[in-house]
Design a protein around this motif. Structure first.
Motif, PDB file in Angstrom:
ATOM      1  N   UNK A 191       0.816  -1.210   0.000  1.00 15.83           N
ATOM      2  CA  UNK A 191       0.000   0.000   0.000  1.00 15.83           C
ATOM      3  C   UNK A 191       0.855   1.268   0.000  1.00 15.83           C
ATOM      4  N   UNK A 192       2.025   1.209   0.605  1.00 16.70           N
ATOM      5  CA  UNK A 192       2.897   2.384   0.629  1.00 16.70           C
ATOM      6  C   UNK A 192       3.398   2.737  -0.766  1.00 16.70           C
ATOM      7  N   UNK A 193       3.503   1.724  -1.621  1.00 11.50           N
ATOM      8  CA  UNK A 193       3.989   1.932  -2.989  1.00 11.50           C
ATOM      9  C   UNK A 193       2.863   1.923  -4.014  1.00 11.50           C
ATOM     10  N   UNK A 194       1.632   1.778  -3.546  1.00 12.67           N
ATOM     11  CA  UNK A 194       0.485   1.706  -4.472  1.00 12.67           C
ATOM     12  C   UNK A 194       0.727   0.653  -5.554  1.00 12.67           C
ATOM     13  N   UNK A 195       1.213  -0.488  -5.145  1.00 15.63           N
ATOM     14  CA  UNK A 195       1.617  -1.532  -6.088  1.00 15.63           C
ATOM     15  C   UNK A 195       0.990  -2.868  -5.703  1.00 15.63           C
ATOM     16  N   UNK A 196       0.572  -3.606  -6.726  1.00 12.19           N
ATOM     17  CA  UNK A 196       0.062  -4.960  -6.525  1.00 12.19           C
ATOM     18  C   UNK A 196       0.941  -5.914  -7.317  1.00 12.19           C
ATOM     19  N   UNK A 197       1.122  -7.107  -6.779  1.00 11.03           N
ATOM     20  CA  UNK A 197       1.980  -8.105  -7.389  1.00 11.03           C
ATOM     21  C   UNK A 197       1.195  -9.393  -7.645  1.00 11.03           C
ATOM     22  N   UNK A 198       1.679 -10.168  -8.604  1.00 10.06           N
ATOM     23  CA  UNK A 198       1.139 -11.500  -8.833  1.00 10.06           C
ATOM     24  C   UNK A 198       2.321 -12.447  -9.014  1.00 10.06           C
ATOM     25  N   UNK A 199       2.545 -13.286  -8.011  1.00 15.94           N
ATOM     26  CA  UNK A 199       3.584 -14.305  -8.103  1.00 15.94           C
ATOM     27  C   UNK A 199       2.963 -15.548  -8.722  1.00 15.94           C
ATOM     28  N   UNK A 200       3.520 -15.973  -9.838  1.00 11.61           N
ATOM     29  CA  UNK A 200       2.968 -17.107 -10.568  1.00 11.61           C
ATOM     30  C   UNK A 200       3.992 -18.226 -10.596  1.00 11.61           C
ATOM     31  N   UNK A 201       3.641 -19.347  -9.997  1.00 12.93           N
ATOM     32  CA  UNK A 201       4.508 -20.521  -9.954  1.00 12.93           C
ATOM     33  C   UNK A 201       3.869 -21.674 -10.709  1.00 12.93           C
ATOM     34  N   UNK A 202       4.664 -22.671 -11.019  1.00 14.99           N
ATOM     35  CA  UNK A 202       4.183 -23.871 -11.712  1.00 14.99           C
ATOM     36  C   UNK A 202       3.353 -23.497 -12.928  1.00 14.99           C
ATOM     37  N   UNK A 203       3.866 -22.618 -13.725  1.00 15.67           N
ATOM     38  CA  UNK A 203       3.110 -22.115 -14.871  1.00 15.67           C
ATOM     39  C   UNK A 203       2.858 -23.201 -15.903  1.00 15.67           C
ATOM     40  N   UNK A 204       1.690 -23.109 -16.534  1.00 14.60           N
ATOM     41  CA  UNK A 204       1.256 -24.069 -17.545  1.00 14.60           C
ATOM     42  C   UNK A 204       0.994 -23.326 -18.854  1.00 14.60           C
ATOM     43  N   UNK A 205       1.039 -24.045 -19.961  1.00 15.45           N
ATOM     44  CA  UNK A 205       0.721 -23.387 -21.241  1.00 15.45           C
ATOM     45  C   UNK A 205      -0.646 -22.710 -21.245  1.00 15.45           C
ATOM     46  N   UNK A 206      -1.614 -23.251 -20.506  1.00 17.38           N
ATOM     47  CA  UNK A 206      -2.948 -22.642 -20.459  1.00 17.38           C
ATOM     48  C   UNK A 206      -2.956 -21.305 -19.735  1.00 17.38           C
ATOM     49  N   UNK A 207      -1.864 -20.971 -19.045  1.00 14.73           N
ATOM     50  CA  UNK A 207      -1.755 -19.665 -18.394  1.00 14.73           C
ATOM     51  C   UNK A 207      -1.342 -18.567 -19.375  1.00 14.73           C
TER      52      UNK A 207
END
Length: 125
Positions: free
Chosen positions: A73-89
């Motif tokens: 919230x201090x940086x007004x930033x959101x993250x998405x950590x994506x692991x075990x990625x698949x081709x459908x992603x």
């Protein structure tokens, strides 16, 4: 007056990981819910994950256990950590935020739903 800028999209092999970032800028008073959506070729845009200002999260069933959404919230930033990625992603990933902004003099508050420009994630060997 306010904008979202995503980064982190890339080409990754199946089973790999990526971390997407989305930074909000402008005359921001506060940010309510933030989220990540994705749109694969020929498909409709779908919610991937969301997070409230208090940190409560929700996920699409297809990414539960593999993706993690978080925010600074201090940086007004959101993250998405994506692991075990698949081709459908494979998709263009969009950031979304419900932003309360300041405008005018004397300052007034307004509310706006803002979308980022999208960042491409390709999962392929």
């Amino acid at each position: 007056q306010v904008q979202l800028v995503e980064s982190g999209g890339d080409l990754v092999q199946p089973g790999g990981s990526l971390r997407l970032s989305c930074a909000a800028s402008g005359s921001i008073f506060s940010i309510n819910a933030m989220g990540w959506y994705r749109q694969a070729p020929g498909k409709e845009r779908e919610l991937v994950a969301g997070i409230t200002s208090g940190g409560s999260t929700n996920y699409a069933d297809s990414v539960k256990g593999r993706f993690t959404i978080s925010r600074d919230n201090a940086k007004n930033t959101v993250y998405l950590q994506m692991n075990s990625l698949k081709p459908v992603d494979t998709a263009v990933y969009y950031c979304n935020a419900d932003i309360v902004y300041r405008s005018g003099y004397p300052p007034r508050l307004g509310n706006l739903e803002v979308w980022g420009q999208g960042t491409l994630v390709t999962v392929s060997s």
